[in-house]
Design a protein around this motif. Structure first.
Motif, PDB file in Angstrom:
ATOM      1  N   SER A   1      42.931  57.279  75.014  1.00  0.00           N
ATOM      2  CA  SER A   1      44.228  57.620  75.603  1.00  0.00           C
ATOM      3  C   SER A   1      44.165  58.911  76.403  1.00  0.00           C
ATOM      4  O   SER A   1      43.582  59.901  75.964  1.00  0.00           O
ATOM      5  N   PHE A   2      44.820  58.885  77.560  1.00  0.00           N
ATOM      6  CA  PHE A   2      44.943  60.052  78.423  1.00  0.00           C
ATOM      7  C   PHE A   2      46.346  60.614  78.261  1.00  0.00           C
ATOM      8  O   PHE A   2      47.337  59.879  78.338  1.00  0.00           O
ATOM      9  N   VAL A   3      46.439  61.919  78.027  1.00  0.00           N
ATOM     10  CA  VAL A   3      47.735  62.565  77.817  1.00  0.00           C
ATOM     11  C   VAL A   3      48.310  62.982  79.170  1.00  0.00           C
ATOM     12  O   VAL A   3      47.781  63.870  79.833  1.00  0.00           O
ATOM     13  N   SER A   4      49.390  62.321  79.586  1.00  0.00           N
ATOM     14  CA  SER A   4      50.038  62.710  80.841  1.00  0.00           C
ATOM     15  C   SER A   4      51.171  63.697  80.596  1.00  0.00           C
ATOM     16  O   SER A   4      51.575  64.435  81.490  1.00  0.00           O
TER      17      SER A   4
ATOM     18  N   PHE B   1      42.928  69.442  69.632  1.00  0.00           N
ATOM     19  CA  PHE B   1      44.249  69.298  70.218  1.00  0.00           C
ATOM     20  C   PHE B   1      44.061  68.639  71.581  1.00  0.00           C
ATOM     21  O   PHE B   1      43.057  68.870  72.253  1.00  0.00           O
ATOM     22  N   ALA B   2      45.017  67.821  71.977  1.00  0.00           N
ATOM     23  CA  ALA B   2      44.968  67.195  73.301  1.00  0.00           C
ATOM     24  C   ALA B   2      46.324  67.373  73.964  1.00  0.00           C
ATOM     25  O   ALA B   2      47.346  66.988  73.397  1.00  0.00           O
ATOM     26  N   PHE B   3      46.320  67.977  75.134  1.00  0.00           N
ATOM     27  CA  PHE B   3      47.547  68.191  75.894  1.00  0.00           C
ATOM     28  C   PHE B   3      47.354  67.604  77.287  1.00  0.00           C
ATOM     29  O   PHE B   3      46.372  66.879  77.528  1.00  0.00           O
ATOM     30  N   GLU B   4      48.284  67.862  78.198  1.00  0.00           N
ATOM     31  CA  GLU B   4      48.250  67.249  79.523  1.00  0.00           C
ATOM     32  C   GLU B   4      46.869  67.386  80.161  1.00  0.00           C
ATOM     33  O   GLU B   4      46.330  68.472  80.247  1.00  0.00           O
ATOM     34  N   GLY B   5      46.335  66.230  80.589  1.00  0.00           N
ATOM     35  CA  GLY B   5      45.031  66.231  81.246  1.00  0.00           C
ATOM     36  C   GLY B   5      43.853  66.017  80.307  1.00  0.00           C
ATOM     37  O   GLY B   5      42.708  66.049  80.746  1.00  0.00           O
ATOM     38  N   TRP B   6      44.124  65.769  79.021  1.00  0.00           N
ATOM     39  CA  TRP B   6      43.053  65.546  78.047  1.00  0.00           C
ATOM     40  C   TRP B   6      43.013  64.083  77.617  1.00  0.00           C
ATOM     41  O   TRP B   6      44.023  63.385  77.635  1.00  0.00           O
ATOM     42  N   TRP B   7      41.824  63.657  77.200  1.00  0.00           N
ATOM     43  CA  TRP B   7      41.630  62.340  76.588  1.00  0.00           C
ATOM     44  C   TRP B   7      41.538  62.516  75.079  1.00  0.00           C
ATOM     45  O   TRP B   7      41.028  63.526  74.599  1.00  0.00           O
ATOM     46  N   ILE B   8      41.988  61.509  74.336  1.00  0.00           N
ATOM     47  CA  ILE B   8      41.895  61.583  72.883  1.00  0.00           C
ATOM     48  C   ILE B   8      41.652  60.192  72.308  1.00  0.00           C
ATOM     49  O   ILE B   8      42.134  59.189  72.843  1.00  0.00           O
ATOM     50  N   SER B   9      40.879  60.146  71.226  1.00  0.00           N
ATOM     51  CA  SER B   9      40.555  58.902  70.546  1.00  0.00           C
ATOM     52  C   SER B   9      39.764  59.252  69.290  1.00  0.00           C
ATOM     53  O   SER B   9      39.352  60.391  69.111  1.00  0.00           O
ATOM     54  N   ASP B  10      39.577  58.283  68.401  1.00  0.00           N
ATOM     55  CA  ASP B  10      38.502  58.371  67.409  1.00  0.00           C
ATOM     56  C   ASP B  10      37.352  57.617  68.065  1.00  0.00           C
ATOM     57  O   ASP B  10      37.302  56.387  68.033  1.00  0.00           O
ATOM     58  N   PHE B  11      36.477  58.358  68.741  1.00  0.00           N
ATOM     59  CA  PHE B  11      35.504  57.730  69.624  1.00  0.00           C
ATOM     60  C   PHE B  11      34.535  56.802  68.893  1.00  0.00           C
ATOM     61  O   PHE B  11      34.147  55.764  69.420  1.00  0.00           O
TER      62      PHE B  11
ATOM     63  N   LYS C   1      36.430  51.260  61.237  1.00  0.00           N
ATOM     64  CA  LYS C   1      37.631  51.927  60.745  1.00  0.00           C
ATOM     65  C   LYS C   1      37.615  53.404  61.133  1.00  0.00           C
ATOM     66  O   LYS C   1      36.598  54.077  61.020  1.00  0.00           O
ATOM     67  N   ALA C   2      38.759  53.883  61.575  1.00  0.00           N
ATOM     68  CA  ALA C   2      38.883  55.279  61.989  1.00  0.00           C
ATOM     69  C   ALA C   2      38.837  56.211  60.786  1.00  0.00           C
ATOM     70  O   ALA C   2      39.354  55.883  59.713  1.00  0.00           O
ATOM     71  N   VAL C   3      38.239  57.376  60.967  1.00  0.00           N
ATOM     72  CA  VAL C   3      38.264  58.427  59.944  1.00  0.00           C
ATOM     73  C   VAL C   3      39.271  59.507  60.327  1.00  0.00           C
ATOM     74  O   VAL C   3      39.606  60.365  59.522  1.00  0.00           O
ATOM     75  N   LEU C   4      39.753  59.436  61.565  1.00  0.00           N
ATOM     76  CA  LEU C   4      40.692  60.445  62.063  1.00  0.00           C
ATOM     77  C   LEU C   4      42.116  59.902  62.133  1.00  0.00           C
ATOM     78  O   LEU C   4      42.326  58.703  62.289  1.00  0.00           O
ATOM     79  N   ASN C   5      43.056  60.818  62.019  1.00  0.00           N
ATOM     80  CA  ASN C   5      44.461  60.548  62.312  1.00  0.00           C
ATOM     81  C   ASN C   5      44.768  61.238  63.632  1.00  0.00           C
ATOM     82  O   ASN C   5      44.271  62.336  63.899  1.00  0.00           O
ATOM     83  N   ILE C   6      45.596  60.603  64.463  1.00  0.00           N
ATOM     84  CA  ILE C   6      46.044  61.227  65.708  1.00  0.00           C
ATOM     85  C   ILE C   6      47.564  61.184  65.709  1.00  0.00           C
ATOM     86  O   ILE C   6      48.163  60.111  65.602  1.00  0.00           O
ATOM     87  N   GLU C   7      48.183  62.364  65.814  1.00  0.00           N
ATOM     88  CA  GLU C   7      49.627  62.499  65.655  1.00  0.00           C
ATOM     89  C   GLU C   7      50.208  63.377  66.753  1.00  0.00           C
ATOM     90  O   GLU C   7      49.581  64.359  67.166  1.00  0.00           O
ATOM     91  N   ALA C   8      51.397  63.029  67.211  1.00  0.00           N
ATOM     92  CA  ALA C   8      52.062  63.809  68.260  1.00  0.00           C
ATOM     93  C   ALA C   8      52.685  65.073  67.680  1.00  0.00           C
ATOM     94  O   ALA C   8      53.410  65.016  66.692  1.00  0.00           O
ATOM     95  N   ILE C   9      52.383  66.213  68.284  1.00  0.00           N
ATOM     96  CA  ILE C   9      53.012  67.485  67.919  1.00  0.00           C
ATOM     97  C   ILE C   9      54.324  67.637  68.693  1.00  0.00           C
ATOM     98  O   ILE C   9      55.272  68.245  68.226  1.00  0.00           O
TER      99      ILE C   9
END
Length: 198
Positions: free
Chosen positions: A49-52, A72-82, A90-98
């Motif tokens: 995912s790309f953070v717009s 942390f991922a903010f505008e212009g960053w990519w994020i995933s459990d790569f 199965k993912a080991v990470l959680n990704i949550e919106a701040i």
């Protein structure tokens, strides 16, 4: 929504208008509320995912239920459990919106097809992954050899645009410090700035 993505890509490689049009067909958009999950541990990570717009955290929880922030991922960053995304494990990470967040997301299949149909994107992602490796190496050096204050100052210098948007307890988790330590460092820096301004 795509303007930020195009700008980010064109900072590294050149995209034609035709490639921009085709690129958009590979992505879906998604909005997250504050504290809403993009991914939870144990799920298969279906997207990169790309953070717009907005801000997210990626973290894992240890056996004592302590949260450890990976990034942390903010505008212009990519994020995933790569690992989960690439190997469909199965993912080991959680990704949550701040904050309230807007994303452009691409599946693994579309990611692969995009690389074939728009070859310059392969170079773009290679540059990203190289930069990511450099960053991870540097973070390891900082973690093992910097003082608490040096860690915070380095983080603030590298992330001046979001330092005020992230609660200090989350910064503490990312830096491997106690929240009280970060509060003390912030107070000290504020006092030093106040003294220098007088």
């Amino acid at each position: 929504m795509f303007d930020i993505l195009f700008s980010h890509i064109q900072n590294k490689v050149d995209l034609s208008d035709e490639e921009k049009t085709e690129l958009q067909s590979f992505f879906i958009s998604k909005k997250l509320r504050k504290k809403q999950y993009l991914l939870q541990e144990g799920e298969i990570c279906k997207y990169i995912s790309f953070v717009s717009k907005g801000l997210l955290k990626s973290y894992f929880v240890d056996e004592k239920a302590n949260e450890h922030i990976n990034m942390f991922a903010f505008e212009g960053w990519w994020i995933s459990d790569f690992n989960s995304f690439i190997h469909q494990e199965k993912a080991v990470l959680n990704i949550e919106a701040i904050e309230e967040t807007e994303l452009l997301m691409i599946t693994y299949e579309d990611y692969e097809n995009m690389m074939l149909k728009i070859p310059v994107m392969d170079r773009y992602f290679r540059i990203l992954y190289q930069n990511s490796l450099v960053t991870k190496d540097y973070r390891l050096i900082v973690s093992n050899s910097f003082t608490a204050e040096e860690k915070y100052i380095q983080f603030a210098k590298k992330n001046p645009e979001v330092i005020q948007r992230i609660p200090h307890s989350l910064i503490a988790s990312y830096l491997g410090l106690a929240p009280e330590t970060v509060s003390r460092i912030r107070r000290k820096i504020s006092l030093q700035k106040l003294d220098s301004d007088q």
